[in-house]
Write a protein that holds these residues in place. Structure first.
Motif, PDB file in Angstrom:
ATOM      1  N   GLN A   1      -1.392   3.124   5.003  1.00  0.00           N
ATOM      2  CA  GLN A   1      -0.189   3.469   5.689  1.00  0.00           C
ATOM      3  C   GLN A   1       0.313   4.774   5.840  1.00  0.00           C
ATOM      4  O   GLN A   1       0.644   5.419   6.702  1.00  0.00           O
ATOM      5  N   HIS A   2       0.282   5.369   4.531  1.00  0.00           N
ATOM      6  CA  HIS A   2       0.627   6.749   4.513  1.00  0.00           C
ATOM      7  C   HIS A   2      -0.117   7.627   5.080  1.00  0.00           C
ATOM      8  O   HIS A   2       0.023   8.696   5.975  1.00  0.00           O
ATOM      9  N   LEU A   3      -1.570   7.279   4.896  1.00  0.00           N
ATOM     10  CA  LEU A   3      -2.525   8.334   5.456  1.00  0.00           C
ATOM     11  C   LEU A   3      -2.631   8.074   7.108  1.00  0.00           C
ATOM     12  O   LEU A   3      -3.073   8.987   7.791  1.00  0.00           O
ATOM     13  N   ALA A   4      -2.440   6.931   7.710  1.00  0.00           N
ATOM     14  CA  ALA A   4      -2.167   6.768   9.003  1.00  0.00           C
ATOM     15  C   ALA A   4      -0.948   6.684   9.801  1.00  0.00           C
ATOM     16  O   ALA A   4      -0.790   6.521  10.815  1.00  0.00           O
ATOM     17  N   ASP A   5       0.015   7.476   8.941  1.00  0.00           N
ATOM     18  CA  ASP A   5       1.569   7.640   9.526  1.00  0.00           C
ATOM     19  C   ASP A   5       1.991   6.385  10.017  1.00  0.00           C
ATOM     20  O   ASP A   5       2.506   6.346  11.211  1.00  0.00           O
ATOM     21  N   GLY A   6       1.652   5.418   9.233  1.00  0.00           N
ATOM     22  CA  GLY A   6       2.359   4.050   9.701  1.00  0.00           C
ATOM     23  C   GLY A   6       1.355   3.219  10.654  1.00  0.00           C
ATOM     24  O   GLY A   6       1.980   2.164  11.089  1.00  0.00           O
ATOM     25  N   ARG A   7       0.271   3.656  11.249  1.00  0.00           N
ATOM     26  CA  ARG A   7      -0.563   3.001  12.129  1.00  0.00           C
ATOM     27  C   ARG A   7      -1.294   1.848  11.442  1.00  0.00           C
ATOM     28  O   ARG A   7      -2.476   1.873  11.735  1.00  0.00           O
ATOM     29  N   VAL A   8      -0.805   0.949  10.672  1.00  0.00           N
ATOM     30  CA  VAL A   8      -1.510  -0.082   9.958  1.00  0.00           C
ATOM     31  C   VAL A   8      -0.638  -1.406   9.708  1.00  0.00           C
ATOM     32  O   VAL A   8       0.534  -1.559   9.754  1.00  0.00           O
ATOM     33  N   ASP A   9      -1.369  -2.500  10.139  1.00  0.00           N
ATOM     34  CA  ASP A   9      -1.123  -3.665   9.657  1.00  0.00           C
ATOM     35  C   ASP A   9      -2.178  -4.549   8.996  1.00  0.00           C
ATOM     36  O   ASP A   9      -3.319  -3.917   9.070  1.00  0.00           O
ATOM     37  N   LEU A  10      -2.095  -5.801   8.641  1.00  0.00           N
ATOM     38  CA  LEU A  10      -3.183  -6.288   8.188  1.00  0.00           C
ATOM     39  C   LEU A  10      -3.076  -7.885   8.369  1.00  0.00           C
ATOM     40  O   LEU A  10      -1.996  -8.336   8.773  1.00  0.00           O
ATOM     41  N   MET A  11      -4.265  -8.341   8.424  1.00  0.00           N
ATOM     42  CA  MET A  11      -4.259  -9.880   8.684  1.00  0.00           C
ATOM     43  C   MET A  11      -4.919 -10.574   7.413  1.00  0.00           C
ATOM     44  O   MET A  11      -5.837 -10.310   6.981  1.00  0.00           O
ATOM     45  N   MET A  12      -4.069 -11.297   6.995  1.00  0.00           N
ATOM     46  CA  MET A  12      -4.246 -12.271   5.891  1.00  0.00           C
ATOM     47  C   MET A  12      -5.130 -13.649   5.986  1.00  0.00           C
ATOM     48  O   MET A  12      -4.956 -13.979   6.924  1.00  0.00           O
ATOM     49  N   GLY A  13      -6.315 -13.688   5.405  1.00  0.00           N
ATOM     50  CA  GLY A  13      -7.085 -14.822   5.354  1.00  0.00           C
ATOM     51  C   GLY A  13      -7.700 -15.121   4.065  1.00  0.00           C
ATOM     52  O   GLY A  13      -7.809 -14.684   3.118  1.00  0.00           O
ATOM     53  N   ARG A  14      -8.245 -16.691   4.265  1.00  0.00           N
ATOM     54  CA  ARG A  14      -8.907 -17.084   2.865  1.00  0.00           C
ATOM     55  C   ARG A  14     -10.470 -16.770   2.948  1.00  0.00           C
ATOM     56  O   ARG A  14     -11.095 -17.178   2.048  1.00  0.00           O
ATOM     57  N   GLY A  15     -10.864 -16.390   4.103  1.00  0.00           N
ATOM     58  CA  GLY A  15     -12.414 -16.532   4.304  1.00  0.00           C
ATOM     59  C   GLY A  15     -13.271 -17.548   4.519  1.00  0.00           C
ATOM     60  O   GLY A  15     -12.714 -18.790   4.367  1.00  0.00           O
ATOM     61  N   ASN A  16     -14.272 -17.342   4.964  1.00  0.00           N
ATOM     62  CA  ASN A  16     -15.249 -18.450   5.506  1.00  0.00           C
ATOM     63  C   ASN A  16     -16.548 -18.591   4.768  1.00  0.00           C
ATOM     64  O   ASN A  16     -17.417 -19.300   4.907  1.00  0.00           O
ATOM     65  N   THR A  17     -16.393 -17.854   3.591  1.00  0.00           N
ATOM     66  CA  THR A  17     -17.814 -17.951   2.775  1.00  0.00           C
ATOM     67  C   THR A  17     -17.500 -18.421   1.314  1.00  0.00           C
ATOM     68  O   THR A  17     -17.057 -17.699   0.612  1.00  0.00           O
ATOM     69  N   GLY A  18     -17.887 -19.504   1.189  1.00  0.00           N
ATOM     70  CA  GLY A  18     -17.701 -20.123  -0.140  1.00  0.00           C
ATOM     71  C   GLY A  18     -18.282 -19.620  -1.441  1.00  0.00           C
ATOM     72  O   GLY A  18     -17.405 -19.267  -2.398  1.00  0.00           O
TER      73      GLY A  18
END
Length: 369
Positions: free
Chosen positions: A99-116
């Motif tokens: 977030q600091h490096l990109a001057d705030g141009r960051v969000d994220l998508m949380m997931g559990r994944g699909n690979t057991g």
């Protein structure tokens, strides 16, 4: 409304040429896609997290940090960040740094994944997937919002007087989308916190998506974050576009038929009719995407397109991004028609800061009364 591209970084054989790119080629190509996405006016570039072949993005923050240094405007995100197998402390630190490096141009998508198999590689049990997602995200929120954290739980060692560094940029944590294709518990989690809900609807019919997004919207309102139509919703689609539909279908068919994700199941035509696989002319794509309000239960905030992977060659992916740059202005204009003024846009660092300032002002005014 935000439009962008996302990928999962798979290394797949091109069934037409017979060529399989190297991992190095794929990593460099993904960077080029992000740069071109910004050049053609897209809003978001997102990359997934995988820790198994044939995927290469095992460290999305490293890749996005590199992209941040080579772009100026485009928002950088993930598709997804594995909340289940990552340590919340490391997520808090890595994405605050990004977030600091990109001057705030960051969000994220949380997931559990699909690979057991990924779960035991990181010392976890897939049967705990939902519980891991719930507990770890609760800790992550505290790490971003509290300067000193004392915490204990089931899935990691306790924390005593712990401060995550660096602190979020200007005291504003990255916005979080919770991604799920089938789990009502994740829709509930997103609604509880007032976060975004992203449905990667590539493999699902409209009715399934409507049920899950509808649940999120109702619970968003239930928890007091605002009316259901103000909930923050994102959708996905797989895009392949050419000047006419016949050319698009003819060229895309061998990639679809030989794909591990799509091949050896329903036909391309059946899949296009039932899901968000978009193959056709620019006007056909525009017309179909405009129907996604039905999927989302109303106006929504983010639409991402998958344009690479499943062996599609590099030159063709670049062409897809360029054509998307021509399609998106039309979509922006059409989606703006009739959009209620009270429906928010997609959150950004600037909008989250403005909302926080307004809340402080409101509390100050109430205290002064």
């Amino acid at each position: 409304m935000q439009f962008g591209i996302f990928g999962v970084g798979d290394v797949a054989r091109d069934p037409v040429s017979g060529r399989t790119p190297s991992e190095h080629d794929r990593i460099k190509a993904v960077v080029e896609y992000a740069k071109l996405a910004e050049e053609v006016g897209l809003d978001v570039f997102a990359i997934g997290e995988h820790h198994n072949p044939p995927f290469v993005p095992s460290s999305p923050t490293t890749l996005l940090g590199y992209v941040a240094a080579r772009t100026e405007r485009i928002l950088l995100s993930t598709s997804t960040t594995l909340i289940t197998t990552n340590d919340p402390v490391k997520i808090a630190e890595d994405y605050a740094m990004l977030q600091h490096l990109a001057d705030g141009r960051v969000d994220l998508m949380m997931g559990r994944g699909n690979t057991g198999p990924v779960y035991p590689w990181f010392g976890q049990d897939i049967r705990d997937g939902i519980a891991l997602a719930v507990e770890k995200y609760a800790l992550l929120r505290r790490l971003w919002r509290e300067d000193v954290v004392d915490w204990s739980g089931k899935f990691r060692t306790p924390l005593q007087s712990f401060t995550s560094t660096p602190r979020p940029l200007e005291g504003t944590p990255p916005f979080v989308w919770h991604a799920s294709i089938r789990s009502p518990e994740i829709a509930e989690q997103a609604a509880y916190y007032g976060d975004g809900f992203f449905h990667n609807n590539l493999f699902w019919p409209k009715e399934h998506i409507q049920r899950l997004v509808g649940l999120y919207r109702r619970r968003f309102e239930h928890y007091g974050h605002g009316p259901a139509d103000q909930a923050i919703v994102g959708l996905a689609a797989h895009l392949f576009v050419r000047k006419n539909s016949q050319e698009a279908i003819r060229e895309f068919r061998p990639y679809f038929d030989n794909s591990q994700a799509y091949g050896h199941g329903p036909s391309l035509e059946d899949t296009m009719a039932q899901t968000a696989v978009l193959v056709g002319s620019p006007q056909q794509v525009i017309d179909r995407v405009l129907t996604y309000r039905e999927y989302a239960g109303g106006d929504y905030q983010r639409q991402l397109f998958n344009v690479d992977g499943i062996g599609v060659p590099h030159k063709t992916v670049l062409q897809q991004i360029e054509m998307l740059g021509e399609i998106v202005p039309v979509l922006r204009k059409e989606f703006a028609v009739g959009r209620p003024a009270h429906v928010p846009g997609a959150p950004t660092h600037a909008s989250l800061q403005a909302a926080a300032r307004a809340q402080v002002t409101s509390h100050s005014e109430e205290a002064a009364r």
